[in-house]
Design an enzyme around this catalytic site. Structure first.
Site, PDB file in Angstrom:
ATOM      1  CE1 TYR A 174      76.046  92.364 -23.453  1.00  0.00           C
ATOM      2  CE2 TYR A 174      76.357  92.388 -21.271  1.00  0.00           C
ATOM      3  CZ  TYR A 174      76.761  92.652 -22.558  1.00  0.00           C
ATOM      4  OH  TYR A 174      78.150  92.770 -22.741  1.00  0.00           O
ATOM      5  CE  LYS A 203      84.509  76.755   6.479  1.00  0.00           C
ATOM      6  NZ  LYS A 203      83.850  75.641   6.885  1.00  0.00           N
TER       7      LYS A 203
HETATM    8  C1  LIG Z   1      83.029  75.864   7.767  1.00  0.00           C
HETATM    9  C2  LIG Z   1      83.017  75.044   8.963  1.00  0.00           C
HETATM   10  C3  LIG Z   1      82.746  75.714  10.346  1.00  0.00           C
HETATM   11  C4  LIG Z   1      82.192  77.080  10.631  1.00  0.00           C
HETATM   12  O1  LIG Z   1      80.981  77.210  10.062  1.00  0.00           O
HETATM   13  P1  LIG Z   1      80.175  78.470  10.107  1.00  0.00           P
HETATM   14  O2  LIG Z   1      78.706  78.160   9.868  1.00  0.00           O
HETATM   15  O3  LIG Z   1      80.721  79.381   9.274  1.00  0.00           O
HETATM   16  O4  LIG Z   1      80.036  78.887  11.529  1.00  0.00           O
HETATM   17  C5  LIG Z   1      82.873  74.793  11.501  1.00  0.00           C
HETATM   18  N1  LIG Z   1      83.129  73.639  11.368  1.00  0.00           N
HETATM   19  C6  LIG Z   1      83.188  73.123  10.135  1.00  0.00           C
HETATM   20  C7  LIG Z   1      83.545  71.333  10.107  1.00  0.00           C
HETATM   21  C8  LIG Z   1      83.058  73.605   8.998  1.00  0.00           C
HETATM   22  O5  LIG Z   1      83.349  72.968   7.918  1.00  0.00           O
END
Ligand SMILES: *Cc1c(COP(=O)(O)O)cnc(C)c1O
Length: 385
Positions: A266, A46
């Site tokens: 800054y 994702k």
């Molecule tokens: C993002 C996500 C994962 C992967 O999580 P990591 O901690 O990056 O391994 C797995 N299951 C769900 C439901 C997620 O939202």
């Protein structure tokens, strides 16, 4: 193939470059696959594969053996379907309101997460018979059937009849902490709900990166790591077995000699306490380098740690290189902002955040350099996909 002049290569002229080691990524996938076996491994890709580029990352994982992929959004699933015609693709965010028809059209599997979503899925032209996943909440209160929704479903005689559920899953709140009693409690709650819903024989999944390292009791049929594939430590406070995937380098634009008492950046938040050499670096918060690292972070010049001084600005940051050898601290030299001696996790800790946020915030204007899975000379893209 035309031979490029040295100066034509994007990383030679670029002010900053992001190197993504696809061989290390593939190795991390194989390491988790070996530990999780006989459970299968689905890869979480994702958010543009955690900011590293969906196309190169998903293709490399597929070549390493991944056949199941998790995205969050429908749109991400559609993009991934174009890249991987045969992969199983699950959309973790469930049914986007009003978009139910699109999942089956692209052969995407929504992970249904509420009674409303189940009803909407049943109302599609296929009557809910296309493959779907089901999420049961066991302690996140984010997505997934609540305890009350499970009770209501159980009260119907054949609650899930007619659906083609290919995965039932839940998500751990503290999977990165083996000592947290919540892991066992969530597993027990998930097992109980699966049984009550008559889903004990449906393929099941509970573990993300952390859970993949909590032992075989948490693997069930499928683990679904993201972060660990990208080199982040799966368990907080334990030695990291994963290979680093990301290196972020930026060039020194100028080295300035300044007197004692000079202010930097800054807000004049840093004042030199001795005659100093300051290096101005071509990266800033617009590139995902956290502004919270102002006067706190450090970078590496060769093996020398050099501190960030003054505020990080949009396109620039300043390092105090007084203690670095002059032949390293010179105009045009590369500095590691993330590198072999300074991991994503370490940078995140300095910035008061987590590696996930650092990766997904990585900027779009770096020259991106992908080291291929097979170890032959690097393929390059000048800009982000
Ligand atoms: C993002 C996500 C994962 C992967 O999580 P990591 O901690 O990056 O391994 C797995 N299951 C769900 C439901 C997620 O939202």
């Amino acid at each position: 193939m035309p031979t490029a002049e040295p100066g034509d290569r994007p990383s030679d002229t670029a002010a900053a470059r992001l190197t993504i080691d696809l061989a290390a990524l593939a190795g991390n996938f194989r390491l988790i696959a070996a530990r999780a076996a006989p459970a299968a491994v689905g890869a979480a890709v994702k958010a543009d594969a955690y900011g590293l580029g969906l196309a190169p990352v998903a293709t490399a994982l597929h070549s390493a053996g991944a056949r199941t992929f998790f995205v969050a959004w429908l749109e991400e699933g559609i993009a991934l379907r174009r890249l991987l015609p045969d992969a199983e693709i699950l959309c973790l965010n469930g049914l986007a309101p009003g978009a139910a028809e699109a999942y089956a059209a692209h052969r995407l599997t929504p992970v249904l997460g509420s009674l409303e979503e189940i009803a909407e899925w049943r109302a599609t032209s296929h009557g809910g018979q296309a493959p779907a996943g089901l999420q049961i909440d066991s302690g996140m209160a984010r997505l997934g059937l609540s305890a009350e929704e499970v009770d209501r479903l159980v009260a119907y005689r054949k609650p899930l009849e007619g659906l083609s559920l290919t995965l039932v899953m839940s998500h751990l709140a503290s999977g990165d902490d083996p000592a947290d009693p919540m892991n066992l409690a969530q597993r027990a709650s998930f097992e109980k709900d699966r049984g009550r819903l008559g889903l004990a024989h449906v393929r099941s999944s509970l573990a993300a990166s952390g859970g993949s390292f909590l032992g075989s009791d948490f693997h069930l049929d499928l683990v679904r790591p993201g972060a660990a594939l990208y080199g982040l430590a799966p368990l907080a406070g334990e030695a990291n077995l994963m290979a680093q995937v990301v290196r972020l380098q930026a060039k020194i634009l100028q080295v300035r000699r300044v007197d004692r008492g000079m202010t930097v950046g800054y807000g004049a938040t840093h004042r030199t306490t001795r005659p100093s050499r300051l290096a101005t670096i071509s990266a800033g918060y617009a590139d995902g380098y956290p502004r919270s690292l102002s006067n706190r972070g450090h970078a590496c010049l060769g093996s020398v740690r050099v501190p960030v001084v003054g505020r990080v600005s949009m396109d620039l940051l300043t390092l105090d290189v007084t203690d670095a050898p002059a032949d390293l601290a010179r105009r045009g030299a590369w500095v590691d902002l993330i590198g072999p001696l300074h991991s994503v996790d370490a940078l995140a800790t300095e910035a008061g955040t987590i590696g996930y946020e650092i990766l997904t915030a990585l900027g779009r204007r770096y020259a991106r350099h992908y080291l291929p899975v097979d170890g032959t000379p690097g393929s390059q893209t000048g800009a982000a996909p």
